[in-house]
Structures are given as C-alpha cells and as structure tokens.
Motif scaffolding. Structure first.
Motif, PDB file in Angstrom:
ATOM      1  N   ARG A 168       9.219  -3.190  -8.226  1.00 40.42           N
ATOM      2  CA  ARG A 168       8.331  -3.957  -7.353  1.00 40.42           C
ATOM      3  C   ARG A 168       6.854  -3.628  -7.595  1.00 40.42           C
ATOM      4  NH1 ARG A 168       8.335  -2.397  -2.610  1.00 40.42           N
ATOM      5  NH2 ARG A 168       7.317  -4.291  -1.880  1.00 40.42           N
ATOM      6  N   PHE A 169       6.589  -2.592  -8.375  1.00 35.90           N
ATOM      7  CA  PHE A 169       5.224  -2.093  -8.501  1.00 35.90           C
ATOM      8  C   PHE A 169       4.261  -3.106  -9.118  1.00 35.90           C
ATOM      9  CE2 PHE A 169       2.007   0.868 -10.409  1.00 35.90           C
ATOM     10  CZ  PHE A 169       1.508   1.343  -9.210  1.00 35.90           C
ATOM     11  N   PRO A 170       4.624  -3.802 -10.197  1.00 35.99           N
ATOM     12  CA  PRO A 170       3.662  -4.769 -10.761  1.00 35.99           C
ATOM     13  C   PRO A 170       3.238  -5.848  -9.762  1.00 35.99           C
ATOM     14  CG  PRO A 170       5.400  -4.303 -12.336  1.00 35.99           C
ATOM     15  CD  PRO A 170       5.824  -3.678 -11.045  1.00 35.99           C
ATOM     16  N   GLY A 171       4.194  -6.360  -8.977  1.00 32.15           N
ATOM     17  CA  GLY A 171       3.840  -7.363  -7.981  1.00 32.15           C
ATOM     18  C   GLY A 171       2.943  -6.802  -6.901  1.00 32.15           C
ATOM     19  N   ALA A 172       3.225  -5.544  -6.485  1.00 33.73           N
ATOM     20  CA  ALA A 172       2.393  -4.907  -5.464  1.00 33.73           C
ATOM     21  C   ALA A 172       0.956  -4.755  -5.956  1.00 33.73           C
ATOM     22  CB  ALA A 172       2.977  -3.554  -5.089  1.00 33.73           C
ATOM     23  N   ILE A 173       0.791  -4.327  -7.198  1.00 35.26           N
ATOM     24  CA  ILE A 173      -0.559  -4.164  -7.754  1.00 35.26           C
ATOM     25  C   ILE A 173      -1.266  -5.513  -7.812  1.00 35.26           C
ATOM     26  CG2 ILE A 173      -1.860  -3.567  -9.822  1.00 35.26           C
ATOM     27  CD1 ILE A 173      -0.837  -1.189  -8.210  1.00 35.26           C
ATOM     28  N   ARG A 174      -0.564  -6.538  -8.215  1.00 35.83           N
ATOM     29  CA  ARG A 174      -1.167  -7.866  -8.287  1.00 35.83           C
ATOM     30  C   ARG A 174      -1.657  -8.322  -6.915  1.00 35.83           C
ATOM     31  NH1 ARG A 174       2.721  -9.850 -10.608  1.00 35.83           N
ATOM     32  NH2 ARG A 174       3.819 -10.841  -8.868  1.00 35.83           N
ATOM     33  N   ARG A 175      -0.831  -8.107  -5.885  1.00 41.16           N
ATOM     34  CA  ARG A 175      -1.222  -8.546  -4.538  1.00 41.16           C
ATOM     35  C   ARG A 175      -2.359  -7.676  -3.981  1.00 41.16           C
ATOM     36  NH1 ARG A 175       4.406  -9.259  -4.496  1.00 41.16           N
ATOM     37  NH2 ARG A 175       4.747  -7.157  -3.646  1.00 41.16           N
ATOM     38  N   LEU A 176      -2.321  -6.382  -4.230  1.00 43.83           N
ATOM     39  CA  LEU A 176      -3.397  -5.521  -3.746  1.00 43.83           C
ATOM     40  C   LEU A 176      -4.731  -5.897  -4.381  1.00 43.83           C
ATOM     41  CD1 LEU A 176      -1.599  -2.041  -3.729  1.00 43.83           C
ATOM     42  CD2 LEU A 176      -2.241  -3.408  -1.740  1.00 43.83           C
ATOM     43  N   PRO A 185      -6.006   1.222   5.901  1.00 40.50           N
ATOM     44  CA  PRO A 185      -5.861   1.060   4.444  1.00 40.50           C
ATOM     45  C   PRO A 185      -6.405  -0.256   3.896  1.00 40.50           C
ATOM     46  CG  PRO A 185      -3.850   1.996   5.369  1.00 40.50           C
ATOM     47  CD  PRO A 185      -4.703   1.566   6.525  1.00 40.50           C
ATOM     48  N   ALA A 186      -6.474  -1.296   4.729  1.00 40.88           N
ATOM     49  CA  ALA A 186      -6.949  -2.590   4.230  1.00 40.88           C
ATOM     50  C   ALA A 186      -8.348  -2.475   3.642  1.00 40.88           C
ATOM     51  CB  ALA A 186      -6.938  -3.620   5.359  1.00 40.88           C
ATOM     52  N   TRP A 187      -9.181  -1.610   4.219  1.00 38.65           N
ATOM     53  CA  TRP A 187     -10.558  -1.493   3.718  1.00 38.65           C
ATOM     54  C   TRP A 187     -10.632  -0.611   2.471  1.00 38.65           C
ATOM     55  CZ3 TRP A 187      -9.458  -3.044   8.543  1.00 38.65           C
ATOM     56  CH2 TRP A 187     -10.189  -4.132   9.022  1.00 38.65           C
ATOM     57  N   PHE A 243       0.834  -1.200   0.000  1.00 44.16           N
ATOM     58  CA  PHE A 243       0.000   0.000   0.000  1.00 44.16           C
ATOM     59  C   PHE A 243       0.870   1.251   0.000  1.00 44.16           C
ATOM     60  CE2 PHE A 243      -2.517   3.410   1.866  1.00 44.16           C
ATOM     61  CZ  PHE A 243      -3.668   3.337   1.093  1.00 44.16           C
ATOM     62  N   LEU A 244       1.968   1.249   0.764  1.00 46.62           N
ATOM     63  CA  LEU A 244       2.858   2.407   0.765  1.00 46.62           C
ATOM     64  C   LEU A 244       3.415   2.660  -0.632  1.00 46.62           C
ATOM     65  CD1 LEU A 244       4.300   4.521   2.647  1.00 46.62           C
ATOM     66  CD2 LEU A 244       6.253   2.975   2.576  1.00 46.62           C
ATOM     67  N   TYR A 270       1.991   1.860  -3.457  1.00 48.58           N
ATOM     68  CA  TYR A 270       0.898   2.408  -4.267  1.00 48.58           C
ATOM     69  C   TYR A 270       0.634   3.864  -3.900  1.00 48.58           C
ATOM     70  CZ  TYR A 270      -3.529   2.668  -6.766  1.00 48.58           C
ATOM     71  OH  TYR A 270      -4.533   3.024  -7.636  1.00 48.58           O
ATOM     72  N   TRP A 271       0.709   4.175  -2.619  1.00 52.41           N
ATOM     73  CA  TRP A 271       0.544   5.561  -2.167  1.00 52.41           C
ATOM     74  C   TRP A 271       1.646   6.432  -2.774  1.00 52.41           C
ATOM     75  CZ3 TRP A 271      -3.942   6.879  -0.613  1.00 52.41           C
ATOM     76  CH2 TRP A 271      -4.170   8.043   0.142  1.00 52.41           C
ATOM     77  N   GLY A 272       2.857   5.860  -2.869  1.00 55.15           N
ATOM     78  CA  GLY A 272       3.939   6.572  -3.523  1.00 55.15           C
ATOM     79  C   GLY A 272       3.666   6.827  -4.991  1.00 55.15           C
ATOM     80  N   ALA A 273       3.025   5.872  -5.660  1.00 53.75           N
ATOM     81  CA  ALA A 273       2.656   6.070  -7.065  1.00 53.75           C
ATOM     82  C   ALA A 273       1.670   7.223  -7.196  1.00 53.75           C
ATOM     83  CB  ALA A 273       2.063   4.787  -7.638  1.00 53.75           C
ATOM     84  N   LEU A 274       0.721   7.313  -6.256  1.00 55.10           N
ATOM     85  CA  LEU A 274      -0.220   8.431  -6.276  1.00 55.10           C
ATOM     86  C   LEU A 274       0.502   9.751  -6.022  1.00 55.10           C
ATOM     87  CD1 LEU A 274      -3.276   6.900  -4.369  1.00 55.10           C
ATOM     88  CD2 LEU A 274      -2.845   6.966  -6.832  1.00 55.10           C
ATOM     89  N   ALA A 275       1.502   9.735  -5.120  1.00 57.17           N
ATOM     90  CA  ALA A 275       2.294  10.944  -4.891  1.00 57.17           C
ATOM     91  C   ALA A 275       3.078  11.326  -6.141  1.00 57.17           C
ATOM     92  CB  ALA A 275       3.242  10.726  -3.715  1.00 57.17           C
ATOM     93  N   GLN A 276       3.622  10.340  -6.832  1.00 56.81           N
ATOM     94  CA  GLN A 276       4.319  10.612  -8.083  1.00 56.81           C
ATOM     95  C   GLN A 276       3.375  11.266  -9.085  1.00 56.81           C
ATOM     96  OE1 GLN A 276       7.468  10.334  -8.910  1.00 56.81           O
ATOM     97  NE2 GLN A 276       7.239  10.782 -11.099  1.00 56.81           N
ATOM     98  N   GLY A 277       2.120  10.867  -9.048  1.00 57.63           N
ATOM     99  CA  GLY A 277       1.138  11.432  -9.961  1.00 57.63           C
ATOM    100  C   GLY A 277       0.624  12.802  -9.567  1.00 57.63           C
ATOM    101  N   VAL A 278       0.992  13.276  -8.365  1.00 55.69           N
ATOM    102  CA  VAL A 278       0.514  14.581  -7.918  1.00 55.69           C
ATOM    103  C   VAL A 278       0.943  15.685  -8.881  1.00 55.69           C
ATOM    104  CG1 VAL A 278       0.991  16.363  -6.169  1.00 55.69           C
ATOM    105  CG2 VAL A 278       0.141  14.128  -5.475  1.00 55.69           C
ATOM    106  N   THR A 279       2.147  15.580  -9.428  1.00 57.19           N
ATOM    107  CA  THR A 279       2.597  16.608 -10.363  1.00 57.19           C
ATOM    108  C   THR A 279       1.682  16.668 -11.578  1.00 57.19           C
ATOM    109  OG1 THR A 279       4.893  16.378  -9.654  1.00 57.19           O
ATOM    110  CG2 THR A 279       4.505  17.386 -11.805  1.00 57.19           C
TER     111      THR A 279
END
Length: 488
Positions: free
Chosen positions: A372-380, A433-435, A327-328, A330-339
C-alpha cells in the motif's frame, strides 16, 4: 539591541491564577526570552547571572518533571565565556539559557535519541538546525528529554523516567518535544528547542499551556535526515510562553539562513494592520469524538477572532478520509528506518533489540502493508496541492490542537498492544499531522484551561509560507483574549 527582537510588545504579566503546580521560583523565573535578552543587553543583569539562575531553577524543579536528559552547566559557562572573550555577543538572544531536544546532536553532549538502544552515544557533531538555533545567541545548558526517535506523542519511553506535565504531574506533557515543554512551562527555562514531524511542537505546547509554532517546511535550515525522503515532514522550532519569543526566534534565525522564497519574519512584533481574515473552523475529527471542553475552547477562540474583525465559518473537515491511515503507514516507514538511522548515528553500539514495542510495532505495520506504500505516498504528496487549494478560499484554519485533554501517564504506554495504542494516539492526535504533510505553518496557542486545570491548545494553520499571518493573529489573541484562561 538587534531589530530581530520585538520592541512593541510589553513584558508578559503572568496570571497568578493560571500557574502550573510545579513551577520554579526566583526573580528571573517569569522572564521570557525577549525580556531576558533585553535585560542582559541593557546591563540590568549579566548573562552569567542569568545562566546561574537558570541552573538553580533546573535543580529546583526537574526532579519532579523529568524534563532533562542531560545537564552540563560547566559547558554552558564555557560557551558563554568564549563568546564574551571573543566579543561574539551581538546576537538577538545573547545569553538566554535553553535546552536542545535529545533527538538532535550538539557536539560534546550525549545524545540518546530517547532510546535504550543507543548505548550512551556522545555527539561528535552539531546538526545544522541546532547550529542555526544556538547561532541566535541562545546558551544550551543541556539536552531535553524526548521519546524514542520522536515516534510517539508522550514522553514515556522505556528505560527513562516519564516526563511529567507541570500543570499536573500525573498527566502527560505530550511529545515528542516533551522535556522542552515541561521545562519551559515550569519556568526553568524561558525557551527551548523543539522539532515537529507529526505535531511534536504543537502537541506538547497544547498540553503544557505554551505557544508552539511549526514553521513552514524550509523556512529554517533543512534537517539532514529529511533529505531524499519522499515526503518531508519535519520542521524545527521552539516552545515558548509568549508569542513575541516565537517571533523573535524566527527573526533571529533568519540572520543565519533566510529562505528567499518566503516572506521574512523580521518586523512581526504585533497584531499587524488589522486586515480581515477568512477563517475556516473545524470541530470534528475523522478518528473519534473530540472532547467537549476542547471544542468549547475552539468556539471561544472563534468568537474572539470575530470580535477582532475576522470572518469565521464552520466547515466540514477538509482532509481526505485516507490521510490518517496514509500518515500512519509513512510513520511506520520512518520507524522501519530507525535501525538504519541508529547505526548511522551511533555505529556498532546501536542495539535494535532494545527498541520500544511501539517503534517495533510501527515498523511491523509498515512491512505488513508494504504493497500500500506507493499509493499512500502518492496521496500524501497530492495533499499539499489540495491544502493549498483550500487556503486560496480561507486564509486560516481554526480547530483543536488535540482531540482530548492531556491524558494520565500510562494511557499512552508504549507497551500497549499495537492496535490499542494506535486507536488511542489517533484519538489524541487527529489533527496535527495534516500540516506536516502539507508543509504549511501551524501554531498551537494556549487559549484555555479545562475545569480540572489542564491546558487546552487551539490550533491555527495558514497557507504555505504565511507564518506571518499566524504570528499576527497569535499576537492579537494573546493581547485581547489572553492565554491559559479558565473555561467558564
């Protein structure tokens, strides 16, 4: 009055021994949203009088809590007058004053997204979830304060005064719906708009002694910013002082949009028919120890549910060990998208070099771990199925909303080194965050006050689409155990 407003629940009676240190005065201060709407509809008071009283309360308390980003009483009066002039007053929450979170746009009002980088942006549009929110009849007096793009769990972003907890102004009120919670807890407003992407309704509700329900994802109008994202985590809702207000808002929102795949909220106005629920109780965190008083409140709530006829079973933490790290990231990906988001919303006036250190650190964490992002998305994505399987055995998951009591201001300073901040925020917010990942509904209820007088939230989660069960249990706990009761 519309049947979207509960009729079976009496007006809440505030406990004089369980009041915040910063709290507004006046005959309307303790009215919740349903009580306010009833009095307007019944002719006991006019909507104009209610609005004027709310503006007076905001002037009285907001200098001490910093819950407002922007106030526009003239606009609120114009909106109210236009509705009255056109006869557009047949709405369940007509005339009830509120605020919209500053991460979302309301046409004609400034929107900073909680950031120094947005350079005084004034919204030219109203976001779809905000339109659904005000279509219930609520009157927005302004924008409530929030941290930068909702990236953190406290209202302490750079460039703005901190949002303070009305129960103790030296402590955080949580985030990211910081201002919303502060204004409702201080009795300046009866209800306020809130948004939850990792706990941002439930965290401040827990810190401020409020009810905060994150609806099932998709129950309300979809946030435009979530379209196309690989894991949709953001749900809109409200923070309130009574369960009936949360239920009334969701029922009223269905008049604008009703998701046909989910049971309606309409008619949920009490504990239900008393069906026994199987409740899984969790008391441990994967990211650090849980405060003893928080656990005491959870166990006391479990005992209250058993008294009500439900079966409560302690269980081992049912979340995968990778969830927090995934989740962290993924949260970082959202922060990257803030720009990208900033330029899309604000245009050339957006100044990314002015982003807070924590936001930049999150984005850097994403870039450093891109492999690591593709694996994180798969698990989430898989977790949604895993959670659904778990709720086939248990109707409800009971546990802490937060891992600690509301910390003092500064403990979650966005200027801390990234790893220090990460360690602290994961200890503070290990559960919510789990929910968001699962998309399932969850609610924080104000079940206790610590021995130092700080609110403690207790968390209930249910199966996807089963918001009704959470509301019925919340009604039952509110009536039987009471809210904001001091620990012994």
């Amino acid at each position: 009055m519309s049947d979207a407003v509960p009729t079976a629940v009496p007006d809440p009676v505030p406990d004089p021994d369980a009041r915040p240190r910063v709290v507004a005065d006046g005959p309307m201060a303790d009215w919740d949203a349903v009580g306010t709407a009833r009095r307007i509809t019944g002719g006991d008071v006019t909507a104009t009088e209610v609005l004027d009283a709310a503006l007076a309360r905001l002037a009285e308390v907001d200098t001490r809590i910093g819950g407002l980003f922007h106030l526009d009483g003239n606009r609120a009066h114009e909106v109210l007058a236009r509705r009255q002039r056109t006869g557009d007053t047949d709405r369940p929450l007509h005339g009830v004053p509120t605020a919209v979170k500053d991460l979302d746009q309301l046409a004609g009002m400034p929107t900073s997204f909680g950031s120094r980088a947005t350079a005084g942006h004034v919204s030219g549009r109203t976001d779809a979830p905000v339109r659904q929110f005000v279509d219930t009849g609520l009157i927005a007096v302004g924008k409530s304060a929030a941290p930068e793009f909702g990236m953190t769990a406290t209202g302490e972003g750079l460039g703005f005064a901190p949002t303070r907890n009305p129960w103790d102004p030296q402590h955080t009120v949580g985030g990211s719906s910081s201002g919303a919670a502060a204004l409702v807890a201080a009795r300046a407003l009866p209800i306020a708009h809130a948004v939850d992407g990792g706990g941002s309704i439930r965290i401040p509700a827990a810190c401020a002694g409020l009810v905060g329900l994150k609806p099932t994802y998709g129950r309300l109008v979809e946030d435009e910013d979530m379209r196309g994202l690989p894991v949709k985590v953001v749900s809109h809702g409200v923070v309130t002082r009574s369960v009936r207000d949360t239920a009334a808002f969701l029922a009223a929102a269905e008049r604008t949009f009703r998701n046909p795949t989910m049971p309606s909220i309409a008619g949920v106005d009490g504990p239900g028919l008393g069906s026994m629920r199987r409740v899984a109780m969790i008391t441990e965190s994967a990211t650090g120890p849980v405060d003893g008083e928080v656990l005491e409140a959870v166990e006391r709530t479990g005992a209250a549910l058993e008294t009500l006829g439900h079966r409560v079973e302690p269980v081992v933490l049912p979340f995968p060990s990778t969830l927090a790290e995934d989740f962290l990231l993924y949260w970082g990906a959202l922060a990257q998208g803030v720009t990208v988001t900033g330029y899309a919303k604000v245009g050339r006036a957006f100044a990314p070099e002015q982003l807070d250190p924590w936001t930049r650190g999150l984005a850097g964490h994403f870039r450093s771990n891109l492999h690591r992002f593709p694996g994180a998305i798969r698990r989430l994505r898989a977790f949604r199925h895993d959670y659904a399987t778990f709720t086939e055995r248990y109707h409800v998951v009971l546990g802490p909303t937060l891992g600690t009591l509301p910390p003092e201001l500064g403990w979650l300073s966005v200027e801390l080194p990234f790893e220090d901040y990460r360690e602290r925020v994961e200890r503070f917010v290990p559960f919510t965050p789990a929910w968001n990942v699962s998309g399932a509904p969850a609610v924080s209820l104000p079940m206790a006050l610590s021995r130092s007088g700080l609110p403690i939230g207790v968390h209930l989660g249910a199966a996807h689409g089963d918001d009704r069960t959470l509301l019925e249990l919340a009604f039952a706990l509110e009536a039987s155990a009471g809210f904001n009761r001091p620990l012994g």
